[in-house]
Each structure stands twice: as structure tokens, then as C-alpha cells.
Design a protein around this motif. Structure first.
Motif, PDB file in Angstrom:
ATOM      1  N   ASP A 134      57.490  18.931  74.263  1.00 61.06           N
ATOM      2  CA  ASP A 134      57.634  17.606  73.664  1.00 61.06           C
ATOM      3  C   ASP A 134      58.954  17.472  72.917  1.00 61.06           C
ATOM      4  OD1 ASP A 134      56.222  14.990  72.778  1.00 61.06           O
ATOM      5  OD2 ASP A 134      56.845  15.889  70.880  1.00 61.06           O
ATOM      6  N   VAL A 135      59.309  18.498  72.141  1.00 64.95           N
ATOM      7  CA  VAL A 135      60.543  18.441  71.357  1.00 64.95           C
ATOM      8  C   VAL A 135      61.771  18.466  72.261  1.00 64.95           C
ATOM      9  CG1 VAL A 135      61.956  19.724  69.696  1.00 64.95           C
ATOM     10  CG2 VAL A 135      59.505  19.426  69.287  1.00 64.95           C
ATOM     11  N   ILE A 136      61.751  19.314  73.277  1.00 69.85           N
ATOM     12  CA  ILE A 136      62.913  19.437  74.160  1.00 69.85           C
ATOM     13  C   ILE A 136      63.152  18.145  74.941  1.00 69.85           C
ATOM     14  CG2 ILE A 136      63.855  20.643  76.174  1.00 69.85           C
ATOM     15  CD1 ILE A 136      62.309  23.139  75.215  1.00 69.85           C
ATOM     16  N   THR A 137      62.085  17.504  75.406  1.00 64.27           N
ATOM     17  CA  THR A 137      62.224  16.336  76.288  1.00 64.27           C
ATOM     18  C   THR A 137      62.082  15.007  75.555  1.00 64.27           C
ATOM     19  OG1 THR A 137      59.855  16.363  76.825  1.00 64.27           O
ATOM     20  CG2 THR A 137      61.327  17.649  78.238  1.00 64.27           C
ATOM     21  N   HIS A 138      61.870  15.057  74.222  1.00 63.67           N
ATOM     22  CA  HIS A 138      61.698  13.823  73.433  1.00 63.67           C
ATOM     23  C   HIS A 138      60.633  12.923  74.061  1.00 63.67           C
ATOM     24  CE1 HIS A 138      65.326  14.892  71.182  1.00 63.67           C
ATOM     25  NE2 HIS A 138      65.910  15.131  72.342  1.00 63.67           N
ATOM     26  N   SER A 139      59.488  13.526  74.353  1.00 65.37           N
ATOM     27  CA  SER A 139      58.434  12.788  75.049  1.00 65.37           C
ATOM     28  C   SER A 139      57.605  11.889  74.135  1.00 65.37           C
ATOM     29  CB  SER A 139      57.510  13.763  75.786  1.00 65.37           C
ATOM     30  OG  SER A 139      58.184  14.381  76.853  1.00 65.37           O
ATOM     31  N   ASP A 140      57.754  12.040  72.809  1.00 67.79           N
ATOM     32  CA  ASP A 140      57.101  11.122  71.867  1.00 67.79           C
ATOM     33  C   ASP A 140      55.577  11.234  71.925  1.00 67.79           C
ATOM     34  OD1 ASP A 140      57.290   9.197  69.832  1.00 67.79           O
ATOM     35  OD2 ASP A 140      56.995   7.545  71.237  1.00 67.79           O
ATOM     36  N   VAL A 141      55.092  12.443  72.210  1.00 65.55           N
ATOM     37  CA  VAL A 141      53.649  12.662  72.270  1.00 65.55           C
ATOM     38  C   VAL A 141      53.166  13.400  71.022  1.00 65.55           C
ATOM     39  CG1 VAL A 141      51.775  13.814  73.520  1.00 65.55           C
ATOM     40  CG2 VAL A 141      53.589  12.644  74.780  1.00 65.55           C
ATOM     41  N   ILE A 142      53.860  14.455  70.642  1.00 59.98           N
ATOM     42  CA  ILE A 142      53.494  15.239  69.457  1.00 59.98           C
ATOM     43  C   ILE A 142      54.406  14.898  68.279  1.00 59.98           C
ATOM     44  CG2 ILE A 142      53.338  17.576  68.505  1.00 59.98           C
ATOM     45  CD1 ILE A 142      52.585  18.499  71.373  1.00 59.98           C
ATOM     46  N   VAL A 143      55.708  14.932  68.514  1.00 60.31           N
ATOM     47  CA  VAL A 143      56.684  14.565  67.486  1.00 60.31           C
ATOM     48  C   VAL A 143      57.251  13.193  67.837  1.00 60.31           C
ATOM     49  CG1 VAL A 143      58.835  15.203  66.349  1.00 60.31           C
ATOM     50  CG2 VAL A 143      57.261  16.989  67.134  1.00 60.31           C
ATOM     51  N   PRO A 144      57.170  12.215  66.938  1.00 61.70           N
ATOM     52  CA  PRO A 144      57.723  10.887  67.236  1.00 61.70           C
ATOM     53  C   PRO A 144      59.184  10.986  67.639  1.00 61.70           C
ATOM     54  CG  PRO A 144      56.401  10.802  65.241  1.00 61.70           C
ATOM     55  CD  PRO A 144      56.507  12.257  65.618  1.00 61.70           C
ATOM     56  N   GLU A 145      59.559  10.160  68.592  1.00 64.80           N
ATOM     57  CA  GLU A 145      60.894  10.234  69.175  1.00 64.80           C
ATOM     58  C   GLU A 145      61.992  10.052  68.137  1.00 64.80           C
ATOM     59  OE1 GLU A 145      63.140   8.502  73.183  1.00 64.80           O
ATOM     60  OE2 GLU A 145      61.376   7.501  72.367  1.00 64.80           O
ATOM     61  N   ASN A 146      61.707   9.294  67.092  1.00 61.33           N
ATOM     62  CA  ASN A 146      62.735   9.010  66.090  1.00 61.33           C
ATOM     63  C   ASN A 146      62.782  10.060  64.968  1.00 61.33           C
ATOM     64  OD1 ASN A 146      60.312   8.354  64.932  1.00 61.33           O
ATOM     65  ND2 ASN A 146      61.019   6.463  63.959  1.00 61.33           N
ATOM     66  N   VAL A 147      61.984  11.126  65.080  1.00 63.27           N
ATOM     67  CA  VAL A 147      61.962  12.183  64.065  1.00 63.27           C
ATOM     68  C   VAL A 147      62.829  13.351  64.535  1.00 63.27           C
ATOM     69  CG1 VAL A 147      60.544  13.890  62.873  1.00 63.27           C
ATOM     70  CG2 VAL A 147      59.689  11.557  63.192  1.00 63.27           C
ATOM     71  N   GLU A 148      63.811  13.716  63.720  1.00 61.49           N
ATOM     72  CA  GLU A 148      64.640  14.883  64.006  1.00 61.49           C
ATOM     73  C   GLU A 148      64.230  15.995  63.049  1.00 61.49           C
ATOM     74  OE1 GLU A 148      66.849  15.481  66.318  1.00 61.49           O
ATOM     75  OE2 GLU A 148      66.792  13.489  67.245  1.00 61.49           O
ATOM     76  N   LEU A 149      63.536  16.987  63.540  1.00 58.06           N
ATOM     77  CA  LEU A 149      63.043  18.065  62.697  1.00 58.06           C
ATOM     78  C   LEU A 149      64.158  19.064  62.378  1.00 58.06           C
ATOM     79  CD1 LEU A 149      59.593  18.800  64.377  1.00 58.06           C
ATOM     80  CD2 LEU A 149      59.979  17.695  62.170  1.00 58.06           C
ATOM     81  N   GLY A 150      64.300  19.374  61.100  1.00 60.94           N
ATOM     82  CA  GLY A 150      65.246  20.383  60.680  1.00 60.94           C
ATOM     83  C   GLY A 150      64.592  21.747  60.621  1.00 60.94           C
ATOM     84  N   PRO A 151      65.378  22.796  60.414  1.00 63.33           N
ATOM     85  CA  PRO A 151      64.824  24.164  60.428  1.00 63.33           C
ATOM     86  C   PRO A 151      63.852  24.443  59.295  1.00 63.33           C
ATOM     87  CG  PRO A 151      67.126  24.168  59.716  1.00 63.33           C
ATOM     88  CD  PRO A 151      66.827  22.784  60.188  1.00 63.33           C
ATOM     89  N   TYR A 152      63.867  23.630  58.237  1.00 66.55           N
ATOM     90  CA  TYR A 152      62.994  23.888  57.087  1.00 66.55           C
ATOM     91  C   TYR A 152      61.953  22.792  56.892  1.00 66.55           C
ATOM     92  CZ  TYR A 152      66.948  26.980  56.302  1.00 66.55           C
ATOM     93  OH  TYR A 152      67.931  27.922  56.472  1.00 66.55           O
TER      94      TYR A 152
END
Length: 429
Positions: free
Chosen positions: A296-314
Motif C-alpha cells: 500500500d505504501v509503495i504504490t500509494h493505493s490509499d487502502v491502509i495509509v491515506p494517499e495524502n499522508v506521508e509517513l516519516g521514520p518516527y
């Protein structure tokens, strides 16, 4: 608690690393319940004696595909494989890891040691369902389409071959894998007939899924029926399990959570069968959760992590871990895999995705090729009775189907290892 379970379960079963013993008991595998065998693995006195202190090398490769690595997935870089090579000329055996496993898993070590003792140099590859493979080797980083996963593995195998030291003298190639990796090995062997790169002398399938999507649905069912409350029920589930096992210890004894401990628990009937089933389901579900989150994160599929959310390392991953865990294999198929293969100009039907991951699609090839064998157990929980019949009928004398052993529970046993070494050492027909 989730981190504890992930560490114990996510990279496959049995739950602890392999440790060879000096005096294995070559009697029949002692656990007659397939689910219990899957969790307990091989008790110490039944294990094979294998070489110790081999010169294993972890090799890092440049990515086979160019893509940005999300901050939250940087732990899965670089792309790595495991190898151990003979000093002189020898055939090279590839080992394909099972669902979610990296090339550094305990089963890779055990199988590499067994094959090395049989005279092979050995390379172990990560599963296409591992995030390290998805980031570094997958052209299409949503695992589950057999044809593309196989092509990516085949490409990685060629890169690994070219990465060998100049003094490594390879006299031929063999192939094996466990669980999903075994199913993929069968399709790789068929692909090699047309591609003609390796011409494998031996291919051995260890506890393969016949119909991948039917097998994973069985794992979904184990969890749904035996883990009350889903992810929210994990703390109570673990507390109940550990509480029930405390009777096995006298005051002051250290807690050694290994095959012998689990076998003692099984013998005393401490764990309830429903709890054992939940452990098996959890192992598969946690591997799925890791895979689904990565895809989901790699393909920005907007299923688990919303597409507009950029998760940082912390950033906290708690809500996304929860969503990942709640995703069944059916959910993954319907919400991630199928949509991915029907976007950006791609059109692949649900029926095609399912059919491509069924060994019956290449049944005639498997029946005719005398260099391919299969090891499994009649009580393997990922298989149906009809699928066992398919394997027995298709492979004939090349099928070693034991009455007990569960899903890879007997893999490290002296009898299984001896049969594996015999298969890879026998002369060509």
C-alpha cells in the motif's frame, strides 16, 4: 505485544531457530495433529545432525528496479540474499523462502546446511511477499500475481548467479522452496523450460500450496474462528496462553521458548486446540499485514495509509498496523491486488489471478518431469484432501507424503532431511 508476536511468528514456523543435535531419533514424527505440528516443529531429539559453523555470507545487491524508498520502509533496504559455497566444483541450489520470509530466516539456514552437506553450493532468496523483495526486486510491488512474481524471482536468480565469486565453480543448478516458495519453484521450473537459463537437474517442492488462494482462505478461517476480538484480542490471547503454560516450569527456571518447550506443552495438553489454530492463523496474518502495508505504501493505493499522508521514520504506525492486521487475504485480493492489476492500463480478471496461482495449471508438466518431486504431509492445514490426492496422483513415486507433520513441522527431522539429501543426490533418470 504485537511486536512480540511479529518476532515470534511472522517469518514462518516453527517458532524458533534451527539447532542441530548430535543424536537424532529417526523414528516416526511424534506429533499426530497437523496444527500442533505446524506450531511445535521438530522436537530436538528428532532433528537431523547438520554441519555447524558454515561460512555463510549475506550479500547485498543493487536494486533490480528503480523506485523511491518510503521513509517508513527503509528497514527493508538493501536487497539481500544468503549464500554458502563449496571450495571445489559443485552444483548450485536455489532456495526460495516462504510467505513473508527473508533470505536470513532459520529455514534458509537449515535447508542450506542440508544441501551443503549433500555437496551443493546454496543460495537462499527472499520471498516476493517480503518487503525487501517488493522494494528491491519487484517490477510490480503488489505480491500475489504468480506470473510476475515468478519472472521477478527468475531475474533475481540470474543476478545472483552473476554475483558469484569468480572462483566459485558451478557445475549445474537445482531448485527448492518451502510453502509459497515451493509453489513458486514449480512455476519457475516450468518458466525455465522456455527461458532455458538454468536447466535445473532437480526441483523439490516442500509443503507447497496447490491452489494458493484456497490455502490462504483456510488460514483466514483459522483466525476468524479462533481469535476472539481480532487484533484487540491478542493481549488476552497471549496472556491466557502463557498463563496456561506456566505449570511446565519450576520456580526459578528460565523461560526458553523453543521446540522442546512447545513439545512439552503439547504432551501435557496445556494449549487448547483452538489456541493452536489461532497461532497458525496469526503467523500467516502477520506476514500478510506486513506485506499489505508495504504494498500500500509503495504504490500509494490509499487502502491502509491515506494517499495524502506521508509517513516519516518516527511517525506512529499504530493505526496502520491495526488496519493491516484486520485485512484478510480476501480483503487483500479484493482491495489491493485486483485493483492494482486493473489500473494504469492493465486489465487482469479476478479469475485469471486465481487460476495463475494453481499448480493444476501446470499439472501435465509436473507429471511428466521426472526431476521434480514433492514432500508434504497429509495433515498439512493449507491443503485439502483433494489437493493431497492431486499431488499423489501427479507426482507418483516422486511424492513423499507423510501421515503427520503439519505445515513444515517435520522439515528439520532426520528422516525428512535424509530424504531431501537423497533426492538431490540421486543420479539422473
Amino acid at each position: 505485544m504485537l511486536s512480540f508476536l511479529r518476532a515470534c511468528l511472522a517469518l514462518g514456523m516453527p517458532l524458533v531457530a534451527f539447532v542441530a543435535v548430535a543424536q537424532p531419533d529417526t523414528g516416526p514424527y511424534p506429533i499426530d495433529d497437523g496444527l500442533a505440528a505446524t506450531v511445535v516443529g521438530t522436537p530436538a531429539k528428532y532433528k537431523a545432525e547438520l554441519p555447524q559453523n558454515l561460512d555463510f555470507e549475506v550479500r547485498s545487491l543493487k536494486p533490480l528496479v528503480e523506485r523511491e524508498t518510503p521513509d517508513t520502509l527503509r528497514y527493508a533496504r538493501p536487497l539481500q540474499y544468503l549464500r554458502v559455497t563449496q571450495d571445489g566444483p559443485a552444483p548450485l541450489a536455489f532456495v526460495i523462502a516462504g510467505t513473508g520470509a527473508s533470505a536470513l530466516s532459520s529455514k534458509c539456514i537449515m535447508l542450506s546446511s542440508a544441501l551443503y552437506a549433500a555437496g551443493y553450493s546454496v543460495v537462499c532468496l527472499p520471498s516476493p511477499t517480503s518487503v525487501i523483495f517488493m522494494l528491491g526486486a519487484a517490477k510490480y510491488p503488489v505480491p500475489g500475481r504468480m506470473t510476475t512474481d515468478v519472472r521477478d524471482l527468475y531475474k533475481l536468480m540470474q543476478v545472483v548467479r552473476d554475483d558469484l565469486d569468480s572462483e566459485t565453480n558451478v557445475t549445474g543448478y537445482a531448485l527448492t522452496g518451502w510453502s509459497l516458495g515451493a509453489t513458486e519453484a514449480a512455476f519457475i521450473a516450468r518458466h525455465d523450460v522456455d527461458a532455458g537459463v538454468f536447466n535445473f537437474s532437480r526441483v523439490l517442492l516442500l509443503n507447497p500450496a496447490v491452489d494458493v488462494w484456497a490455502s490462504v482462505q483456510r488460514m483466514d478461517q483459522l483466525l476468524a474462528e479462533n481469535l476472539e476480538g481480532g487484533i484487540d484480542g491478542i493481549p488476552a490471547f497471549v496472556a491466557r496462553g502463557l498463563g496456561g503454560l506456566k505449570q511446565l516450569y519450576s520456580s526459578g527456571d528460565p523461560l526458553r521458548f523453543n521446540e522442546d518447550f512447545l513439545y512439552r506443552a503439547y504432551q501435557t495438553k496445556s494449549p487448547q486446540r483452538g489456541d493452536i489454530a489461532a497461532i497458525v492463523g496469526l503467523a500467516f496474518r502477520l506476514s500478510l499485514a506486513n506485506m499489505a502495508f508495504g504494498a500500500d505504501v509503495i504504490t500509494h493505493s490509499d487502502v491502509i495509509v491515506p494517499e495524502n499522508v506521508e509517513l516519516g521514520p518516527y511517525d506512529s504506525l499504530d493505526p496502520y498496523i491495526h488496519r493491516s492486521f484486520e485485512m484478510s487475504f480476501d480483503n487483500y485480493f479484493e482491495r489491493l491486488l485486483a485493483p492494482y492489476w486493473n489500473r494504469d492500463g492493465r486489465h487482469v480478471s479476478r479469475e485469471q489471478l486465481i487460476a495463475e496461482a494453481d499448480l493444476r495449471q501446470i499439472g501435465s508438466y509436473l507429471a511428466a518431469n521426472q526431476d521434480i518431486g514433492v514432500f508434504t504431509s497429509e495433515d498439512d492445514p493449507i491443503l485439502s484432501t483433494d489437493e493431497i490426492t492431486f499431488l499423489r496422483t501427479t507426482f507418483g513415486e516422486r511424492a513423499r507424503i507423510r501421515p503427520h507433520g503439519g505445515h513444515m513441522g517435520n522439515l528439520a527431522s532426520a528422516n525428512t532431511v535424509a530424504a531431501l539429501q537423497q533426492f538431490f543426490s540421486r543420479p539422473a533418470p
